[in-house]
Design an enzyme around this catalytic site. Structure first.
Site, PDB file in Angstrom:
ATOM      1  N   GLY A 281       0.840  -1.185   0.000  1.00 45.91           N
ATOM      2  CA  GLY A 281       0.000   0.000   0.000  1.00 45.91           C
ATOM      3  C   GLY A 281       0.876   1.236   0.000  1.00 45.91           C
ATOM      4  O   GLY A 281       2.022   1.197   0.487  1.00 45.91           O
TER       5      GLY A 281
ATOM      6  N   GLN B 191       2.970   9.969   1.081  1.00 42.33           N
ATOM      7  CA  GLN B 191       4.270   9.283   1.091  1.00 42.33           C
ATOM      8  C   GLN B 191       5.100   9.585  -0.154  1.00 42.33           C
ATOM      9  O   GLN B 191       6.292   9.263  -0.186  1.00 42.33           O
ATOM     10  CB  GLN B 191       4.079   7.768   1.213  1.00 42.33           C
ATOM     11  CG  GLN B 191       3.493   7.352   2.560  1.00 42.33           C
ATOM     12  CD  GLN B 191       3.373   5.845   2.642  1.00 42.33           C
ATOM     13  OE1 GLN B 191       2.396   5.265   2.175  1.00 42.33           O
ATOM     14  NE2 GLN B 191       4.365   5.198   3.214  1.00 42.33           N
TER      15      GLN B 191
ATOM     16  N   CYS C 274       5.988   0.092   7.363  1.00 42.71           N
ATOM     17  CA  CYS C 274       5.597   1.212   6.510  1.00 42.71           C
ATOM     18  C   CYS C 274       6.820   1.649   5.721  1.00 42.71           C
ATOM     19  O   CYS C 274       7.920   1.727   6.278  1.00 42.71           O
ATOM     20  CB  CYS C 274       5.080   2.359   7.389  1.00 42.71           C
ATOM     21  SG  CYS C 274       4.582   3.817   6.463  1.00 42.71           S
ATOM     22  N   LEU C 275       6.625   1.926   4.443  1.00 35.83           N
ATOM     23  CA  LEU C 275       7.755   2.341   3.612  1.00 35.83           C
ATOM     24  C   LEU C 275       8.365   3.653   4.084  1.00 35.83           C
ATOM     25  O   LEU C 275       9.522   3.939   3.800  1.00 35.83           O
ATOM     26  CB  LEU C 275       7.308   2.460   2.145  1.00 35.83           C
ATOM     27  CG  LEU C 275       6.862   1.147   1.483  1.00 35.83           C
ATOM     28  CD1 LEU C 275       6.258   1.415   0.113  1.00 35.83           C
ATOM     29  CD2 LEU C 275       8.034   0.179   1.380  1.00 35.83           C
TER      30      LEU C 275
ATOM     31  N   HIS D  97      -4.436   1.363   7.627  1.00 41.71           N
ATOM     32  CA  HIS D  97      -3.073   1.907   7.688  1.00 41.71           C
ATOM     33  C   HIS D  97      -2.904   3.022   6.653  1.00 41.71           C
ATOM     34  O   HIS D  97      -2.408   4.109   6.966  1.00 41.71           O
ATOM     35  CB  HIS D  97      -2.061   0.767   7.447  1.00 41.71           C
ATOM     36  CG  HIS D  97      -0.638   1.206   7.343  1.00 41.71           C
ATOM     37  ND1 HIS D  97       0.342   0.763   8.204  1.00 41.71           N
ATOM     38  CD2 HIS D  97      -0.014   2.052   6.487  1.00 41.71           C
ATOM     39  CE1 HIS D  97       1.498   1.324   7.886  1.00 41.71           C
ATOM     40  NE2 HIS D  97       1.303   2.108   6.830  1.00 41.71           N
ATOM     41  N   GLU D  98      -3.340   2.745   5.414  1.00 43.17           N
ATOM     42  CA  GLU D  98      -3.150   3.733   4.339  1.00 43.17           C
ATOM     43  C   GLU D  98      -4.031   4.961   4.547  1.00 43.17           C
ATOM     44  O   GLU D  98      -3.586   6.090   4.316  1.00 43.17           O
ATOM     45  CB  GLU D  98      -3.414   3.103   2.967  1.00 43.17           C
ATOM     46  CG  GLU D  98      -2.473   1.965   2.594  1.00 43.17           C
ATOM     47  CD  GLU D  98      -1.000   2.304   2.761  1.00 43.17           C
ATOM     48  OE1 GLU D  98      -0.623   3.480   2.594  1.00 43.17           O
ATOM     49  OE2 GLU D  98      -0.218   1.390   3.084  1.00 43.17           O
TER      50      GLU D  98
ATOM     51  N   HIS E 198      -2.660   7.609   6.794  1.00 48.56           N
ATOM     52  CA  HIS E 198      -1.694   8.542   6.193  1.00 48.56           C
ATOM     53  C   HIS E 198      -2.389   9.816   5.702  1.00 48.56           C
ATOM     54  O   HIS E 198      -1.811  10.906   5.731  1.00 48.56           O
ATOM     55  CB  HIS E 198      -0.974   7.895   5.010  1.00 48.56           C
ATOM     56  CG  HIS E 198       0.161   6.992   5.395  1.00 48.56           C
ATOM     57  ND1 HIS E 198       1.277   7.433   6.079  1.00 48.56           N
ATOM     58  CD2 HIS E 198       0.363   5.668   5.188  1.00 48.56           C
ATOM     59  CE1 HIS E 198       2.122   6.416   6.267  1.00 48.56           C
ATOM     60  NE2 HIS E 198       1.584   5.334   5.740  1.00 48.56           N
TER      61      HIS E 198
HETATM   62 NI    NI Z   1       2.485   3.457   5.730  1.00 52.02          NI
END
Ligand code: NI
Length: 189
Positions: free
Chosen positions: A45, A50, A98-99, A140-141, A144
């Site tokens: 995701g 991000q 998370c990236l 989670h996404e 953000h």
């Molecule tokens: Ni994330």
């Protein structure tokens, strides 16, 4: 085109993102670039903040997790202006990464069932219920888009134990194997 992923400490990750009014070619190009960026970094995701853009847009594809979580099969989706309605159930704990937080994985409690309303890259409306791990990815996404990250959900103790790792990311000392953008010096949050 692969886009650099903004890392923890960058202020763009802490802003509330703006709704999208319409889908045009520029937006669809961004969606395509976000999918490419997500696949390149082995993510399931990726949210627009991000990649440095505070708009309400998320791409998801949990298909690689389908062996462990069958509900993740065929979950390639572009979510524009997603809205979560929590359905029921006790929150359950599972590890997340998370990236934007390379090298950190912590258990996070999230609900298992939700109803989601969103628009796709052609601005067509959708509504669907999701359960299990794909519901976790969605939560989670969507966090953000509110300027929240998964470490905001962990206990002060776990946060303390990750302090060195977090500081290293903020100070640009963490190595990542995908194009990344560190917090600008003097503007770290
Ligand atoms: Ni994330």
């Amino acid at each position: 085109m692969k886009l650099p992923i903004y890392l923890y400490g960058h202020p763009v990750l802490r802003k509330i993102s703006e709704p999208i009014e319409a889908a045009d070619d520029e937006l669809r190009t961004l969606v395509s670039n976000m999918f490419e960026t997500m696949y390149n970094s082995d993510g399931v995701g990726l949210a627009a903040p991000q990649v440095g853009i505070n708009r309400r847009l998320v791409v998801i594809d949990g298909s690689v997790l389908a062996e462990e979580f069958p509900e993740c099969a065929d979950t390639r989706m572009c979510l524009i202006n997603p809205e979560i309605e929590i359905l029921d159930g006790e929150p359950v704990s599972h590890a997340e990464g998370c990236l934007s937080l390379p090298g950190i994985a912590e258990d996070v409690r999230r609900v298992e069932h939700l109803r989601l309303r969103w628009r796709d890259e052609n601005f067509e409306p959708h509504e669907k219920e999701f359960s299990g791990f794909i519901a976790r990815i969605i939560q989670h996404e969507c966090d953000h888009l509110e300027g929240r990250m998964f470490i905001d959900h962990i206990s002060p103790t776990r946060r303390f134990l990750n302090k060195r790792k977090l500081t290293n990311i903020v100070e640009g000392k963490t190595r990542v194997d995908y194009p990344a953008k560190y917090a600008p010096v003097g503007r770290r949050k």
